[in-house]
Design a protein around this motif. Structure first.
Motif, PDB file in Angstrom:
ATOM      1  N   ASP A   1      -0.740  -0.224   3.987  1.00 40.06           N
ATOM      2  CA  ASP A   1      -1.908  -1.026   4.358  1.00 40.06           C
ATOM      3  C   ASP A   1      -1.436  -2.090   5.343  1.00 40.06           C
ATOM      4  O   ASP A   1      -0.863  -3.119   4.935  1.00 40.06           O
ATOM      5  N   ARG A   2      -1.675  -1.871   6.594  1.00 38.47           N
ATOM      6  CA  ARG A   2      -1.249  -2.850   7.598  1.00 38.47           C
ATOM      7  C   ARG A   2      -2.102  -2.670   8.849  1.00 38.47           C
ATOM      8  O   ARG A   2      -2.818  -1.701   8.969  1.00 38.47           O
TER       9      ARG A   2
ATOM     10  N   GLY B   1       0.808  -1.214   0.000  1.00 40.98           N
ATOM     11  CA  GLY B   1       0.000   0.000   0.000  1.00 40.98           C
ATOM     12  C   GLY B   1       0.842   1.265   0.000  1.00 40.98           C
ATOM     13  O   GLY B   1       2.066   1.222   0.133  1.00 40.98           O
TER      14      GLY B   1
ATOM     15  N   ALA C   1      -6.388  -9.180   4.332  1.00 40.61           N
ATOM     16  CA  ALA C   1      -7.600  -8.603   4.924  1.00 40.61           C
ATOM     17  C   ALA C   1      -8.831  -9.364   4.446  1.00 40.61           C
ATOM     18  O   ALA C   1      -8.863  -9.864   3.321  1.00 40.61           O
TER      19      ALA C   1
ATOM     20  N   ASN D   1      -5.479   2.510   9.982  1.00 40.69           N
ATOM     21  CA  ASN D   1      -5.964   3.602   9.145  1.00 40.69           C
ATOM     22  C   ASN D   1      -7.422   3.964   9.410  1.00 40.69           C
ATOM     23  O   ASN D   1      -8.094   4.524   8.557  1.00 40.69           O
TER      24      ASN D   1
ATOM     25  N   GLY E   1      -3.419  -8.051   7.820  1.00 35.15           N
ATOM     26  CA  GLY E   1      -4.837  -7.907   7.562  1.00 35.15           C
ATOM     27  C   GLY E   1      -5.793  -8.876   8.227  1.00 35.15           C
ATOM     28  O   GLY E   1      -6.997  -8.647   8.217  1.00 35.15           O
TER      29      GLY E   1
ATOM     30  N   ARG F   1      -7.666  -0.660  13.991  1.00 36.32           N
ATOM     31  CA  ARG F   1      -7.110  -0.561  12.648  1.00 36.32           C
ATOM     32  C   ARG F   1      -6.178   0.636  12.558  1.00 36.32           C
ATOM     33  O   ARG F   1      -6.470   1.706  13.087  1.00 36.32           O
TER      34      ARG F   1
ATOM     35  N   ARG G   1      -0.970   8.295   4.985  1.00 38.77           N
ATOM     36  CA  ARG G   1      -1.211   6.852   5.007  1.00 38.77           C
ATOM     37  C   ARG G   1       0.117   6.110   5.108  1.00 38.77           C
ATOM     38  O   ARG G   1       1.009   6.294   4.286  1.00 38.77           O
TER      39      ARG G   1
ATOM     40  N   GLY H   1      -4.758  -4.578  10.112  1.00 33.89           N
ATOM     41  CA  GLY H   1      -6.180  -4.635   9.787  1.00 33.89           C
ATOM     42  C   GLY H   1      -6.462  -4.465   8.300  1.00 33.89           C
ATOM     43  O   GLY H   1      -7.570  -4.736   7.835  1.00 33.89           O
ATOM     44  N   GLU H   2      -5.469  -4.012   7.547  1.00 34.09           N
ATOM     45  CA  GLU H   2      -5.575  -3.933   6.094  1.00 34.09           C
ATOM     46  C   GLU H   2      -4.349  -4.634   5.513  1.00 34.09           C
ATOM     47  O   GLU H   2      -3.362  -4.842   6.210  1.00 34.09           O
ATOM     48  N   GLY H   3      -4.420  -4.919   4.218  1.00 35.22           N
ATOM     49  CA  GLY H   3      -3.284  -5.569   3.579  1.00 35.22           C
ATOM     50  C   GLY H   3      -3.721  -6.784   2.793  1.00 35.22           C
ATOM     51  O   GLY H   3      -4.927  -7.042   2.617  1.00 35.22           O
ATOM     52  N   THR H   4      -2.745  -7.550   2.342  1.00 30.11           N
ATOM     53  CA  THR H   4      -2.978  -8.674   1.444  1.00 30.11           C
ATOM     54  C   THR H   4      -3.968  -9.690   1.999  1.00 30.11           C
ATOM     55  O   THR H   4      -4.706 -10.317   1.244  1.00 30.11           O
TER      56      THR H   4
END
Lengths: 268, 268
Positions: free
Chosen positions: B135-136, B126, B143, B231, B185, B229, B132, B138-141
């Motif tokens: 993406d980590r 991300g 998730a 973000n 995620g 999370r 930002r 709670g988010e990411g590949t």
């Protein structure tokens, strides 16, 4: 004094190994005797398995604590493990140098712990009865010695702060500092942590190296982290819960620090 | 649904592997599709080293994040790693089953994390900019998927209680549950922990197995641990410190739980 430095980075030119070099140089300049175990250079075997217990009969199940205890007692652990144990007994201080990968040690260093820390050596030591739950957490085979972590981390220091998203560095390192080092008896010194390791500049490295040299000069005078000794009266047996009157409002890792301990900086 | 179970015990007859069997059996009985990675049976390589990056020029230093990123981007990671990544993408849920050795995973499982979690796959995902930080958490590949630990421990449950000498089990597992699972995620379910594992009787095992079966039946309905999370607005960027108005009196791991999150038990 005598010091063992164990390092765990696959690149000989890495920051971890550069810091190991700085530490060794300073310690030797101060007249100490130093040995290094470079786990990658040694091709250290990481996984505990049957080959660690050559005397275990083929038909017998591998129950790790029992197999470890039998092998330690009968002197049938493998040579790589017994050599490391001998060096741990030889050394007055242990330094573990590694990059923080996924908030813990690299696998090869965890494998050093898993294999060298045999039953009878690092755990299962001392009497287990109604008033004493073994010699551990401040007592044990390695009591009277000091230990310290030298850690490189990719993130920023604030990410590892008291309210940083990764969790506080002291809490992330608790399973190692308390669970691996204090457990068999080491007095554990505050860690030396380098943040934003990947972006360290030349001048940044010079300042970091100077900071590490200062820590090496005071290796035997820095006050240890005041973890509570198991058998000092602070814990109920066998529940091993902290006495209700001690730090009554605390739970978690912080409860296991005796903030009333004198920080004299003397020997452990 | 599809589930990957990764197990890490050298004895095929161990409690860890018996529990793995119970989990697989229940999941399949419920109509799920299950794959198992038995790290010991697979002879999993634990240590990250140059051989993980066959395309890395010999003259080049091994900088792990850069080498990992290049190999992931160009599809030149080793086959064992790419196969595990593909299975992680295939699975709706991941279960890690292992004995707690020295308050963490066995080296072979840490080596699975260290090697499979490539840059670009599990980290370095991300956009990184002023608003930002990737993406980590709670988010990411990974998730939208769920993960859960099945852990066997030698000590008593009280030793791992809120004021137990080992430290609370949730805090000991935080580097794994938050740092390894939530990071790319996963929604992380409460762990299934068996204490006094070495002394488990036959009737004790039967009760434990029934408890695990119940957890498998509710794998897709149990409410995840309410980690915050990254973000979602709770953290300042780039300090990544929790906003001062959130859980203002808390520091440490507990601050990263959003106790106001609804525990509906629905999908992550």
């Amino acid at each position: 004094m005598k010091i063992l430095v164990v390092s765990a980075h696959p690149d000989p030119a890495s920051l971890t190994n550069a810091l190991r070099g700085v530490a060794v140089e300073q310690l030797e300049a101060d007249g100490h005797e130093v040995r290094v175990t470079d786990l990658y250079a040694a091709g250290w075997k990481s996984a505990v398995d049957r080959t660690d217990f050559p005397a275990l009969p083929e038909a017998e199940r591998l129950r790790v604590p029992a197999a470890s205890s039998a092998a330690f007692t009968t002197g049938t652990l493998t040579d790589d493990v017994t050599a490391e144990q001998a060096t741990l007994l030889w050394a007055d201080a242990l330094i573990l140098a590694f990059p923080l990968w996924w908030f813990s040690m690299p696998a090869i260093l965890k494998g050093w712990v898993d294999r060298v820390y045999a039953y009878g050596f690092a755990y299962g030591v001392g009497a287990h009865n109604e008033t004493r739950w073994g010699d551990r957490y401040g007592e044990g085979t390695l009591a009277g010695k000091r230990a310290m972590l030298v850690v490189t981390a990719g993130g920023w220091e604030t990410h590892y702060g008291p309210r940083g998203i990764n969790g506080p560095i002291d809490d992330l390192l608790f399973p190692i500092q308390h669970g691996v080092l204090f457990y068999p008896g080491y007095a554990v010194l505050p860690p030396f942590v380098v943040y934003r390791a990947d972006g360290l500049t030349e001048s940044g490295f010079a300042a970091t190296a100077e900071g590490l040299r200062a820590r090496m000069r005071t290796l035997f005078s820095t006050a240890p982290i005041p973890f509570r000794r198991q058998n000092g009266g602070d814990y109920a047996i066998p529940s091993m819960a902290l006495r209700p009157d001690l730090a009554p409002h605390l739970t978690g890792f912080a409860a296991h620090l005796d903030t009333a301990q004198p920080s004299t900086g003397g020997a452990p």
